[in-house]
Write a protein that holds these residues in place. Structure first.
Motif, PDB file in Angstrom:
ATOM      1  N   THR A  70      38.000  76.164  52.063  1.00 22.24           N
ATOM      2  CA  THR A  70      37.028  75.697  53.060  1.00 22.24           C
ATOM      3  C   THR A  70      35.678  76.374  52.859  1.00 22.24           C
ATOM      4  OG1 THR A  70      38.780  75.287  54.676  1.00 22.24           O
ATOM      5  CG2 THR A  70      36.543  75.503  55.530  1.00 22.24           C
ATOM      6  N   LEU A  71      35.690  77.689  52.637  1.00 25.50           N
ATOM      7  CA  LEU A  71      34.438  78.412  52.414  1.00 25.50           C
ATOM      8  C   LEU A  71      33.721  77.901  51.172  1.00 25.50           C
ATOM      9  CD1 LEU A  71      35.490  82.113  53.171  1.00 25.50           C
ATOM     10  CD2 LEU A  71      34.419  80.468  54.709  1.00 25.50           C
ATOM     11  N   LEU A  72      34.464  77.641  50.113  1.00 24.65           N
ATOM     12  CA  LEU A  72      33.852  77.185  48.864  1.00 24.65           C
ATOM     13  C   LEU A  72      33.385  75.738  48.943  1.00 24.65           C
ATOM     14  CD1 LEU A  72      36.311  78.824  46.285  1.00 24.65           C
ATOM     15  CD2 LEU A  72      34.006  79.586  46.900  1.00 24.65           C
ATOM     16  N   GLU A  73      33.999  74.946  49.814  1.00 26.11           N
ATOM     17  CA  GLU A  73      33.562  73.558  49.997  1.00 26.11           C
ATOM     18  C   GLU A  73      32.291  73.456  50.839  1.00 26.11           C
ATOM     19  OE1 GLU A  73      38.135  71.795  50.066  1.00 26.11           O
ATOM     20  OE2 GLU A  73      37.029  72.190  51.924  1.00 26.11           O
ATOM     21  N   THR A  74      32.010  74.479  51.632  1.00 25.03           N
ATOM     22  CA  THR A  74      30.877  74.423  52.549  1.00 25.03           C
ATOM     23  C   THR A  74      29.544  74.169  51.853  1.00 25.03           C
ATOM     24  OG1 THR A  74      32.017  75.814  54.160  1.00 25.03           O
ATOM     25  CG2 THR A  74      29.616  75.706  54.325  1.00 25.03           C
ATOM     26  N   PRO A  75      29.200  74.853  50.753  1.00 24.68           N
ATOM     27  CA  PRO A  75      27.935  74.529  50.075  1.00 24.68           C
ATOM     28  C   PRO A  75      27.850  73.078  49.636  1.00 24.68           C
ATOM     29  CG  PRO A  75      28.789  76.623  49.283  1.00 24.68           C
ATOM     30  CD  PRO A  75      29.873  76.015  50.115  1.00 24.68           C
ATOM     31  N   LEU A  76      28.965  72.523  49.159  1.00 28.17           N
ATOM     32  CA  LEU A  76      28.966  71.116  48.754  1.00 28.17           C
ATOM     33  C   LEU A  76      28.635  70.212  49.938  1.00 28.17           C
ATOM     34  CD1 LEU A  76      29.565  68.672  46.992  1.00 28.17           C
ATOM     35  CD2 LEU A  76      32.006  69.094  47.329  1.00 28.17           C
ATOM     36  N   ILE A  77      29.247  70.477  51.096  1.00 27.04           N
ATOM     37  CA  ILE A  77      29.037  69.627  52.268  1.00 27.04           C
ATOM     38  C   ILE A  77      27.640  69.798  52.845  1.00 27.04           C
ATOM     39  CG2 ILE A  77      29.830  69.177  54.626  1.00 27.04           C
ATOM     40  CD1 ILE A  77      32.637  70.010  53.648  1.00 27.04           C
ATOM     41  N   TRP A  78      27.114  71.013  52.791  1.00 26.98           N
ATOM     42  CA  TRP A  78      25.816  71.267  53.413  1.00 26.98           C
ATOM     43  C   TRP A  78      24.631  70.886  52.528  1.00 26.98           C
ATOM     44  CZ3 TRP A  78      26.400  76.779  56.019  1.00 26.98           C
ATOM     45  CH2 TRP A  78      27.272  76.663  57.113  1.00 26.98           C
ATOM     46  N   VAL A  79      24.721  71.130  51.216  1.00 24.14           N
ATOM     47  CA  VAL A  79      23.540  70.911  50.365  1.00 24.14           C
ATOM     48  C   VAL A  79      23.838  70.062  49.129  1.00 24.14           C
ATOM     49  CG1 VAL A  79      22.522  73.103  51.121  1.00 24.14           C
ATOM     50  CG2 VAL A  79      23.853  73.037  49.005  1.00 24.14           C
ATOM     51  N   GLY A  80      25.072  69.639  48.930  1.00 24.87           N
ATOM     52  CA  GLY A  80      25.421  68.848  47.750  1.00 24.87           C
ATOM     53  C   GLY A  80      24.927  67.415  47.855  1.00 24.87           C
ATOM     54  N   SER A  81      25.161  66.648  46.812  1.00 24.71           N
ATOM     55  CA  SER A  81      24.769  65.247  46.779  1.00 24.71           C
ATOM     56  C   SER A  81      25.354  64.499  47.974  1.00 24.71           C
ATOM     57  CB  SER A  81      25.259  64.605  45.479  1.00 24.71           C
ATOM     58  OG  SER A  81      25.302  63.205  45.584  1.00 24.71           O
ATOM     59  N   ALA A  82      24.497  63.759  48.708  1.00 28.02           N
ATOM     60  CA  ALA A  82      24.964  63.019  49.891  1.00 28.02           C
ATOM     61  C   ALA A  82      26.026  61.999  49.501  1.00 28.02           C
ATOM     62  CB  ALA A  82      23.786  62.334  50.581  1.00 28.02           C
ATOM     63  N   ARG A  83      25.823  61.320  48.377  1.00 27.33           N
ATOM     64  CA  ARG A  83      26.808  60.331  47.932  1.00 27.33           C
ATOM     65  C   ARG A  83      28.138  61.015  47.638  1.00 27.33           C
ATOM     66  NH1 ARG A  83      25.493  56.331  42.973  1.00 27.33           N
ATOM     67  NH2 ARG A  83      24.099  55.503  44.577  1.00 27.33           N
ATOM     68  N   VAL A  85      29.281  63.806  48.924  1.00 27.94           N
ATOM     69  CA  VAL A  85      29.895  64.250  50.175  1.00 27.94           C
ATOM     70  C   VAL A  85      30.626  63.090  50.843  1.00 27.94           C
ATOM     71  CG1 VAL A  85      29.416  65.128  52.492  1.00 27.94           C
ATOM     72  CG2 VAL A  85      28.241  66.125  50.537  1.00 27.94           C
ATOM     73  N   CYS A  86      29.987  61.930  50.880  1.00 26.31           N
ATOM     74  CA  CYS A  86      30.622  60.760  51.506  1.00 26.31           C
ATOM     75  C   CYS A  86      31.877  60.340  50.755  1.00 26.31           C
ATOM     76  CB  CYS A  86      29.631  59.604  51.563  1.00 26.31           C
ATOM     77  SG  CYS A  86      28.247  59.873  52.711  1.00 26.31           S
ATOM     78  N   ARG A  87      31.877  60.536  49.449  1.00 28.05           N
ATOM     79  CA  ARG A  87      33.036  60.135  48.646  1.00 28.05           C
ATOM     80  C   ARG A  87      34.185  61.124  48.745  1.00 28.05           C
ATOM     81  NH1 ARG A  87      30.231  59.149  43.007  1.00 28.05           N
ATOM     82  NH2 ARG A  87      32.381  59.379  42.295  1.00 28.05           N
ATOM     83  N   LEU A  88      33.957  62.272  49.370  1.00 25.63           N
ATOM     84  CA  LEU A  88      35.046  63.230  49.546  1.00 25.63           C
ATOM     85  C   LEU A  88      36.158  62.645  50.397  1.00 25.63           C
ATOM     86  CD1 LEU A  88      33.168  66.601  50.231  1.00 25.63           C
ATOM     87  CD2 LEU A  88      34.395  65.971  48.146  1.00 25.63           C
ATOM     88  N   VAL A  89      35.782  61.824  51.376  1.00 24.00           N
ATOM     89  CA  VAL A  89      36.769  61.213  52.264  1.00 24.00           C
ATOM     90  C   VAL A  89      37.296  59.952  51.596  1.00 24.00           C
ATOM     91  CG1 VAL A  89      37.184  60.197  54.525  1.00 24.00           C
ATOM     92  CG2 VAL A  89      35.636  62.157  54.302  1.00 24.00           C
ATOM     93  N   THR A  90      38.525  60.012  51.144  1.00 24.16           N
ATOM     94  CA  THR A  90      39.116  58.877  50.422  1.00 24.16           C
ATOM     95  C   THR A  90      39.982  58.001  51.320  1.00 24.16           C
ATOM     96  OG1 THR A  90      41.029  60.217  49.756  1.00 24.16           O
ATOM     97  CG2 THR A  90      39.123  60.203  48.275  1.00 24.16           C
ATOM     98  N   CYS A  91      40.278  58.482  52.536  1.00 28.67           N
ATOM     99  CA  CYS A  91      41.142  57.716  53.436  1.00 28.67           C
ATOM    100  C   CYS A  91      40.812  58.085  54.877  1.00 28.67           C
ATOM    101  CB  CYS A  91      42.612  58.015  53.123  1.00 28.67           C
ATOM    102  SG  CYS A  91      43.785  57.148  54.182  1.00 28.67           S
ATOM    103  N   VAL A  92      40.703  57.071  55.730  1.00 29.00           N
ATOM    104  CA  VAL A  92      40.460  57.298  57.163  1.00 29.00           C
ATOM    105  C   VAL A  92      41.557  56.597  57.952  1.00 29.00           C
ATOM    106  CG1 VAL A  92      38.885  56.971  59.095  1.00 29.00           C
ATOM    107  CG2 VAL A  92      37.967  57.464  56.820  1.00 29.00           C
ATOM    108  N   ASP A  93      42.291  57.366  58.735  1.00 33.61           N
ATOM    109  CA  ASP A  93      43.335  56.811  59.601  1.00 33.61           C
ATOM    110  C   ASP A  93      42.834  56.809  61.044  1.00 33.61           C
ATOM    111  OD1 ASP A  93      44.930  56.697  57.359  1.00 33.61           O
ATOM    112  OD2 ASP A  93      46.034  58.534  57.818  1.00 33.61           O
ATOM    113  N   GLY A  94      42.866  55.657  61.678  1.00 37.94           N
ATOM    114  CA  GLY A  94      42.480  55.572  63.083  1.00 37.94           C
ATOM    115  C   GLY A  94      40.993  55.476  63.313  1.00 37.94           C
ATOM    116  N   GLY A  95      40.230  55.070  62.299  1.00 32.98           N
ATOM    117  CA  GLY A  95      38.789  54.960  62.480  1.00 32.98           C
ATOM    118  C   GLY A  95      38.398  53.956  63.548  1.00 32.98           C
ATOM    119  N   GLU A  96      39.234  52.923  63.739  1.00 32.91           N
ATOM    120  CA  GLU A  96      38.940  51.918  64.760  1.00 32.91           C
ATOM    121  C   GLU A  96      38.989  52.510  66.165  1.00 32.91           C
ATOM    122  OE1 GLU A  96      43.330  52.216  64.385  1.00 32.91           O
ATOM    123  OE2 GLU A  96      41.669  52.094  62.952  1.00 32.91           O
TER     124      GLU A  96
END
Length: 313
Positions: A70-83, A85-96
């Motif tokens: 989690t600590l090592l992923e934080t720089p990616l989420i905060w300052v990494g490529s926006a595209r 970051v969005c592609r990190l989520v490969t599956c969403v359950d219950g989004g509706e």
């Protein structure tokens, strides 16, 4: 500048590299951070008494690995490529369920927790929904600013948790956001200061628990969903799950509502206990007269801590 440079550098690394580093560093952390290992095993014995000591040891070690990930992923989420970051989520359950809750018109509270990486799922949501979240400022101004900017990079607002007159003053801003029909998110799986929570069961153990979420529900009629950013095997990204709360979450009885929130958190944790951060003093505060699970001392009431001096005969 150095912190920002390090964040930018780490954000360029592939997720498999970050996770491999998390495993290696996490195992060293588990071996040498004796106090954290003690805390994790104490909590696991309380919450999973049916498991063997070897199994609890395995969950605790894996929990440390996931914490470092989690600590090592934080720089990616905060300052990494926006595209990216969005592609990190490969599956969403219950989004509706998010849209259905917002359609109610009284706002939505998302209860996240220190399980997997909740920011991987919640941070990009601000590009689609008006959102307000809480964050705790850190000592270092540069890191605090990175935190604020990183959590609002897709939009939305974050409110610093600061003390005013000895109390944390954030409720009014969250109330306004909910009354506008927006989303707010908070992490109700931590021990609040004495006097700002109630005792409610968590894995069958009385835990001093925050009441912010139940109070906001009672004040606004907002809907509630739990959110989990579950880390997938082999660095394949994250599965974000939006989970309905258990019965009692909207009770006018604060104790009942808080117990329901704890039950919802517990149900999520049981799905992937290795990804929960167990090395935290979740059961630090005890009901007066009970023994502290970490130190073996009895929790005294305030009047008993400094008893009045006996009058002279």
């Amino acid at each position: 500048m150095l912190i920002k440079f390090l964040f930018l550098l780490v954000s360029k690394l592939p997720l498999p590299v970050l996770h491999l580093a998390g495993i290696l560093i996490g195992r060293l952390y588990w071996r040498f951070a004796k106090s954290k290992r003690h805390l994790a095993l104490c909590n696991l014995r309380l919450c999973f008494p049916e498991l063997s000591e070897a199994e609890r040891e395995r969950i605790g070690r894996r929990s440390c690995e996931h914490y470092i990930k989690t600590l090592l992923e934080t720089p990616l989420i905060w300052v990494g490529s926006a595209r990216r970051v969005c592609r990190l989520v490969t599956c969403v359950d219950g989004g509706e369920r998010v849209d259905a809750a917002l359609a109610h018109g009284k706002g939505l509270i998302i209860a996240a927790m220190h399980l997997g990486n909740f920011e991987a799922g919640i941070t990009p949501m601000a590009a689609r929904y008006p959102m307000t979240g809480l964050f705790k400022p850190v000592k270092y101004p540069a890191l605090c600013e990175l935190s604020r900017r990183g959590r609002t990079r897709f939009g939305g607002t974050v409110i610093p948790i600061i003390k005013r007159n000895g109390k944390r003053a954030v409720g009014s801003q969250l109330l306004r956001a909910l009354k506008r029909g927006e989303i707010i998110y908070a992490l109700p799986d931590r021990d609040p200061p004495r006097g700002q929570g109630v005792f409610a069961p968590f894995f069958g153990v009385e835990a001093h628990s925050p009441v912010l979420v139940p109070k906001l529900v009672q004040a606004t009629g907002a809907r509630l969903l739990f959110c989990v950013g579950e880390r997938l095997p082999r660095a394949a990204g994250f599965r974000v799950r939006f989970v309905e709360p258990p019965e009692g979450w909207d009770s006018p009885d604060l104790d009942v509502a808080t117990a329901a929130v704890n039950a919802g958190i517990e149900a999520c944790v049981r799905q992937c206990p290795e990804q929960y951060w167990w090395a935290y003093k979740r059961f630090k505060r005890r009901p007066y007269g009970q023994t502290c699970v970490y130190r073996g001392t009895v929790q005294l009431a305030p009047a008993e801590v400094n008893p009045p001096q006996a009058q002279a005969a």
